[in-house]
Every structure is written in C-alpha cells, then in structure tokens.
Design a protein around this motif. Structure first.
Motif, PDB file in Angstrom:
ATOM      1  N   LEU A  52      41.941 113.170  -8.307  1.00  0.00           N
ATOM      2  CA  LEU A  52      41.045 113.266  -7.153  1.00  0.00           C
ATOM      3  C   LEU A  52      41.181 114.632  -6.502  1.00  0.00           C
ATOM      4  CD1 LEU A  52      41.479 109.757  -5.493  1.00  0.00           C
ATOM      5  CD2 LEU A  52      39.480 110.642  -6.696  1.00  0.00           C
ATOM      6  N   PHE A  93      43.740 101.964  -3.148  1.00  0.00           N
ATOM      7  CA  PHE A  93      43.641 102.774  -1.935  1.00  0.00           C
ATOM      8  C   PHE A  93      44.155 102.019  -0.719  1.00  0.00           C
ATOM      9  CE2 PHE A  93      40.368 104.215  -4.816  1.00  0.00           C
ATOM     10  CZ  PHE A  93      40.330 105.595  -4.656  1.00  0.00           C
ATOM     11  N   ASN A  97      38.375 100.445  -0.456  1.00  0.00           N
ATOM     12  CA  ASN A  97      37.201 101.047  -1.090  1.00  0.00           C
ATOM     13  C   ASN A  97      36.531 100.137  -2.104  1.00  0.00           C
ATOM     14  OD1 ASN A  97      37.398 103.408   0.382  1.00  0.00           O
ATOM     15  ND2 ASN A  97      38.787 104.353  -1.089  1.00  0.00           N
ATOM     16  N   PHE A  99      33.318  97.961  -3.399  1.00  0.00           N
ATOM     17  CA  PHE A  99      31.895  98.239  -3.301  1.00  0.00           C
ATOM     18  C   PHE A  99      31.244  97.096  -2.525  1.00  0.00           C
ATOM     19  CE2 PHE A  99      33.024 100.202  -7.560  1.00  0.00           C
ATOM     20  CZ  PHE A  99      33.271 101.445  -6.998  1.00  0.00           C
ATOM     21  N   HIS A 101      28.306  96.151  -1.792  1.00  0.00           N
ATOM     22  CA  HIS A 101      27.082  95.492  -2.247  1.00  0.00           C
ATOM     23  C   HIS A 101      27.310  94.660  -3.502  1.00  0.00           C
ATOM     24  CE1 HIS A 101      27.588  99.198  -4.367  1.00  0.00           C
ATOM     25  NE2 HIS A 101      26.537  99.030  -5.118  1.00  0.00           N
ATOM     26  N   ARG A 159      40.711  94.698  -9.385  1.00  0.00           N
ATOM     27  CA  ARG A 159      39.738  95.650  -9.924  1.00  0.00           C
ATOM     28  C   ARG A 159      40.439  96.720 -10.759  1.00  0.00           C
ATOM     29  NH1 ARG A 159      35.920  99.214  -5.979  1.00  0.00           N
ATOM     30  NH2 ARG A 159      37.929 100.094  -5.395  1.00  0.00           N
TER      31      ARG A 159
ATOM     32  N   GLY B 115      35.415 107.518   0.234  1.00  0.00           N
ATOM     33  CA  GLY B 115      36.163 106.480  -0.481  1.00  0.00           C
ATOM     34  C   GLY B 115      35.340 105.825  -1.581  1.00  0.00           C
ATOM     35  N   GLN B 116      34.050 105.656  -1.349  1.00  0.00           N
ATOM     36  CA  GLN B 116      33.199 105.044  -2.362  1.00  0.00           C
ATOM     37  C   GLN B 116      33.111 105.936  -3.604  1.00  0.00           C
ATOM     38  OE1 GLN B 116      31.235 101.873  -2.116  1.00  0.00           O
ATOM     39  NE2 GLN B 116      33.033 101.663  -0.806  1.00  0.00           N
ATOM     40  N   GLU B 118      35.322 108.200  -4.442  1.00  0.00           N
ATOM     41  CA  GLU B 118      36.645 108.316  -5.064  1.00  0.00           C
ATOM     42  C   GLU B 118      36.983 107.072  -5.873  1.00  0.00           C
ATOM     43  OE1 GLU B 118      39.383 109.420  -1.974  1.00  0.00           O
ATOM     44  OE2 GLU B 118      38.736 111.524  -2.044  1.00  0.00           O
ATOM     45  N   ALA B 119      36.654 105.899  -5.318  1.00  0.00           N
ATOM     46  CA  ALA B 119      36.913 104.668  -6.058  1.00  0.00           C
ATOM     47  C   ALA B 119      36.143 104.689  -7.376  1.00  0.00           C
ATOM     48  CB  ALA B 119      36.522 103.455  -5.225  1.00  0.00           C
ATOM     49  N   ALA B 120      34.882 105.106  -7.310  1.00  0.00           N
ATOM     50  CA  ALA B 120      34.064 105.150  -8.517  1.00  0.00           C
ATOM     51  C   ALA B 120      34.622 106.155  -9.520  1.00  0.00           C
ATOM     52  CB  ALA B 120      32.625 105.512  -8.157  1.00  0.00           C
ATOM     53  N   GLN B 121      35.067 107.293  -9.008  1.00  0.00           N
ATOM     54  CA  GLN B 121      35.593 108.328  -9.899  1.00  0.00           C
ATOM     55  C   GLN B 121      36.848 107.848 -10.619  1.00  0.00           C
ATOM     56  OE1 GLN B 121      36.134 112.198  -8.036  1.00  0.00           O
ATOM     57  NE2 GLN B 121      37.691 112.713  -9.561  1.00  0.00           N
ATOM     58  N   ILE B 134      26.367 102.818  -7.247  1.00  0.00           N
ATOM     59  CA  ILE B 134      27.225 102.621  -6.072  1.00  0.00           C
ATOM     60  C   ILE B 134      26.577 103.179  -4.800  1.00  0.00           C
ATOM     61  CG2 ILE B 134      29.540 102.961  -5.116  1.00  0.00           C
ATOM     62  CD1 ILE B 134      29.536 101.444  -7.789  1.00  0.00           C
TER      63      ILE B 134
END
Ligand SMILES: Nc1ncnc2c1ncn2[C@@H]1O[C@H](COP(=O)(O)OP(=O)(O)OP(=O)(O)O)[C@@H](O)[C@H]1O
Ligand SMILES: [Mg+2]
Lengths: 251, 215
Positions: A52, A93, A97, A99, A101, A159, B115-116, B118-121, B134
């Motif tokens: 990251l 995290f 985090n 998703f 939806h 997850r 965060g969205q 980063e989580a996806a990455q 996402i």
C-alpha cells in the motif's frame, strides 16, 4: 524458506524518516506481534509489506520470490507481477473497510471469484464454512451496516482468509471496537493461531500479544528496538526503552 | 383554432421537448463521467483543459452557449447553418450538462474513503474492477439526490431551445398564445412541465429506494 523476508527497508514521508533500516523475517506458522508507541512506524511497516506504500529502499520477498529489490544502480525496483504477490498475503484493517454495498457473503466471495477466478460454488462452500467457524453463519445475507463492530471485523478476517493467503497482517484489529467487543475478535485470531496461520499483528493489547505470540517486536522511532519471545520481552526486557513503554502501558 | 388543434400542436411540441431531454441525458450522463475522470488525469494539460471547460460551462448562461453553438460555426468558419439547428441545441445541452454532472461525479468519487480503494487493492482487484465494482455503485448512491436536482432543472431548461426558434412546448405556447390571444397555452405548458418533473421525481425516488438496502 521464509514466508516474509524484509531487509533494510527505509521509508520517509518528506523529511520525516518513518522506517529506519528495518529487517524482519517471518516463518511459516509463526505469530509475530508488533508493539510500540504511536507514530513509531508500525502501520507504515505493514503498509510497505502489503504494497500500500512504496518503500524508499531495501528488499521485500515473499516465499523466496523477489518483490522489491535494489538493482545494479542501487535503485529500488518492484516486480511486475504484483498480482501474484498480492495473493500471498491478506490484510485486516483497523476499521474493517468492508464493501457496504455487498452482503457479507458477497464481501467474502467476490475477490476469490473475480480476482482469483475460482469456481463460485467451491468458494461459496469454503466461505460459508469459514463464516460458520467465526460464528457468523446466520449473518451471511446481512449487509455490513447491519453488523456490530465485532461482527464486521470477523467478516473482514473471513474475507482475507477466503483468499487463502500464506500470511495475514492485522493492523490494530480491535482498536476501533468498543471494549466489550474486542474479546470476540481476539478469540477468532487466537483460533487462527491454533490452526498455525502465519500472522503479523500490530496491537496495543499487551495481554493478548503476550499469550498469542511466538515472537514480539518492540518498535520505536522507526527502528526495531528489541524482539524476542513474549517472556523475554514482557518479563525480562533488557532495554530501558522497552521497559519504559511497558510501564507506561500498565498505568 | 379549436382547443383540440391547439392541444395537438402543443403535443408535438411536448414530444420535441422530450426529445431534447432524453438526448441530453443520454449524452451528458456518460460524458460527465469521462469528464470527471479526465479532470483527475495525471496529465496536467488535460486537467487544465477540463477545468477551463467546466468553468466556462458553469460560468456563462446556457442560452448564450446555445447561440454560440448555433451561430459560431457560421460566423467563424463560414459553415452552412442550414440543418444545424437541432445538432447545435443537443450539442449545447449535452456539453453544458456534462460539465455539471462531471462536478457531481467528482464530488461523489472524492467522498469515497481511501479505505475502500486500499481494501480492494490488497484483495487484488484491478483498477478497473475497483472502480466499476466497488467505487461506482457507491458513488451512484451518494450522488443520486444531486443528479435528481440537475435532471429537474433540465426539464425546465429545455425551454431555452426557444432561443434558437426551435418549436418545443414553450415556443409553441408563446406563439399560439400570441396568435390566438389566449392564455390557455401557457396553462397547458405549465401543467406539462409540472407533470414531467413529477414523473422525474417519482422515478428518481424509486431508484433511491432501490438502493436503500445499505448505508
Ligand atoms: N501518508 C503519510 N504521509 C505523511 N506522513 C505519514 C503518512 N503515514 C504515516 N505518516 C507518519 O509516519 C509516522 C509513523 O506513522 P505510523 O502510522 O506508521 O505509526 P504507528 O506506529 O502505526 O502509530 P499508531 O500506533 O498511532 O497507529 C507518523 O509520524 C505519521 O505522522
Ligand atoms: Mg498505526
């Protein structure tokens, strides 16, 4: 073979050198806790390890494969095949985090199906089994907004696990939770430790770190001050700085 | 002119208004997204061009923009003006609304937490997957109220096509009212716009409800 092998990594944000020559290896089945005062660089270390954040120099290897290394001109290069590398690790995290939806089940299944291209049926079976062991069997169809913090964090652990990573990183997994909810998450992490999951956990829960870890690392000011077994570190530390930190913590 | 003929004539105008409305949305909703993404482009000059475009679209009257699109090619480049009326209207509307939608999209995209991403990455999603699966669905949900406002404004703005003497509802109402010395065409036009907006609000509310299953 080390699962994770970090050598001499450095990272600065502007003039602020946050990681100063950190080296760290983690072997299969090991549980390593990282403790240290706020701002010592714990999160930055995890973020460098999980790609990251790009580090300034040093080497990073997973499963004996080069991920980042210094070339002939002493310039840091990252491997091209980052997708493969990302399959080696998972990250949990502090604030989940998830998703919002996606339902719980879709949160857990989507990446294995659409990133790893595994068969939905097989993934679903595995996901449901994991949710079950985490006490979430009846929440598969819920949406994250309908879950408590502790449940959210457990879902985010599932997850990460459904990707079948070699190693799992946690960045203060219970810091965003109400105190009465930390227990359920810590219990789940303990379960994973018993199943020999390789884990690196940044935490402020000292008792937890003491009981779960094979090795504890104390970081301060961007360096690893000391590392050792929980007994060595918590009970027989030789460094003043560590003792000071632990004492402050007890109060 | 009988009431029936009057209504029939105005009915045609309503269809034309509907045409402007639909074509504008069809063009500007997607174009706005492209503009919003280009606005965040890594290439600086692209960013500048987009910024200037958006600020001009928002900083000048749409009525003036329509006149420029219609007469500009004729006065500046000596291009034939015949048959250019309708394309000029649609072009003017689409480019204007795309700028507004782009700003709405941008606000929505920027409101997503890192965060969205980063989580996806970490999970290995590609950039495209992250955006499409996402980010975009969540952006759509958050911007829906602003889009509704914009669409309602568009229903009313279609009347600006009268500037270029296009015979939509509003122009016709004015004309018929003048020739027949009657107030009725204005009432009819008023009811038409009101009902159209009511329908828009109804549909948008439905969509909002459908996305209500999460927060
Ligand atoms: N993206 C960033 N840009 C600039 N500075 C940053 C960034 N991320 C972290 N830092 C700085 O790096 C230092 C270390 O931060 P880091 O988050 O790694 O500490 P930490 O040990 O995780 O602390 P905490 O226990 O509070 O989570 C801090 O001084 C922080 O301000
Ligand atoms: Mg931190």
């Amino acid at each position: 073979m080390h699962i994770l092998d970090i050598q001499n990594i450095r990272k600065s944000f502007g003039d602020n050198e946050v990681l100063k020559d950190i080296s760290l290896t983690v072997d299969r089945g090991e549980v390593v806790s990282i403790i240290g005062p706020s701002g010592s660089g714990k999160s930055t270390l995890l973020r460098c390890a999980t790609l990251l954040e790009t580090m300034d120099s040093g080497t990073l290897r997973y499963m004996d494969e080069d991920v980042a290394f210094m070339d002939e001109n002493d310039k840091l290069v990252y491997t091209k095949d980052l997708k493969k590398v990302r399959g080696y690790f998972g990250l949990v995290f502090q604030n989940f985090n998830l998703f919002p939806h996606y339902s719980v089940l879709k949160n857990v299944m989507d990446a294995p199906v659409h990133v790893q291209k595994r068969k939905p049926r097989e993934v679903k079976e595995e996901a449901l089994a994991l949710l079950e062991t985490m006490g979430l069997a009846d929440r598969a169809d819920a949406y994250p907004c309908q879950l408590s913090g502790g449940q959210k964090q457990r879902v985010s652990i599932v997850r990460a696990l459904t990707m079948n990573p070699e190693i799992l990183f946690f960045d203060e997994p219970t810091s965003a939770l109400d105190p009465e909810l930390t227990g359920e998450v810590l219990k789940v992490i303990k379960q994973l430790a018993e199943q020999s999951m390789t884990m690196v956990i940044v935490t402020h829960e000292m008792a937890f770190a003491h009981s779960i870890s094979d090795r504890v690392i104390f970081m301060d000011g961007g360096v690893i001050v000391e590392q050792g077994t929980p007994q060595e570190l918590f009970e027989g530390t030789k460094k003043d700085r560590t003792r000071q930190f632990l004492q402050n913590y007890k109060r | 002119m009988t009431l029936e003929v009057m209504l029939k004539t105005m009915g045609i105008g309503m269809l034309r208004t509907g045409g402007i409305f639909c074509l504008t949305l069809l063009g500007s909703l997607p174009l706005g997204m492209i503009v919003a993404l280009l606005r965040k482009s890594r290439i600086k000059p692209v960013q500048w061009v987009i910024k200037i475009y958006i600020s001009i679209m928002r900083g000048t009257p749409l009525m003036l923009q329509l006149l420029v699109w219609y007469f500009g090619p004729y006065y500046l480049f000596d291009l034939p003006i015949k048959g250019w009326r309708y394309p000029a209207i649609i072009l003017g509307f689409v480019l204007n609304y795309a700028a507004y939608f782009a700003e709405i999209y941008r606000g929505g995209i920027e409101s997503m937490s890192v965060g969205q991403y980063e989580a996806a990455q970490v999970l290995g999603y590609t950039k495209t997957q992250t955006f499409m699966k996402i980010i975009l669905p969540q952006v759509i949900k958050t911007i829906l109220p602003s889009v509704t406002n914009e669409v309602i404004t568009l229903v009313k703005d279609t009347s600006l096509a009268f500037t270029l003497a296009y015979q939509e509802v509003f122009s016709l109402a004015k004309q018929i009212s003048a020739s027949q010395t009657s107030f009725i065409p204005f009432v009819v036009a008023g009811i038409f716009y009101y009902v159209a907006n009511y329908a828009v609000a109804f549909v948008m509310e439905r969509i909002e409800k459908a996305l209500d299953y999460y927060q």
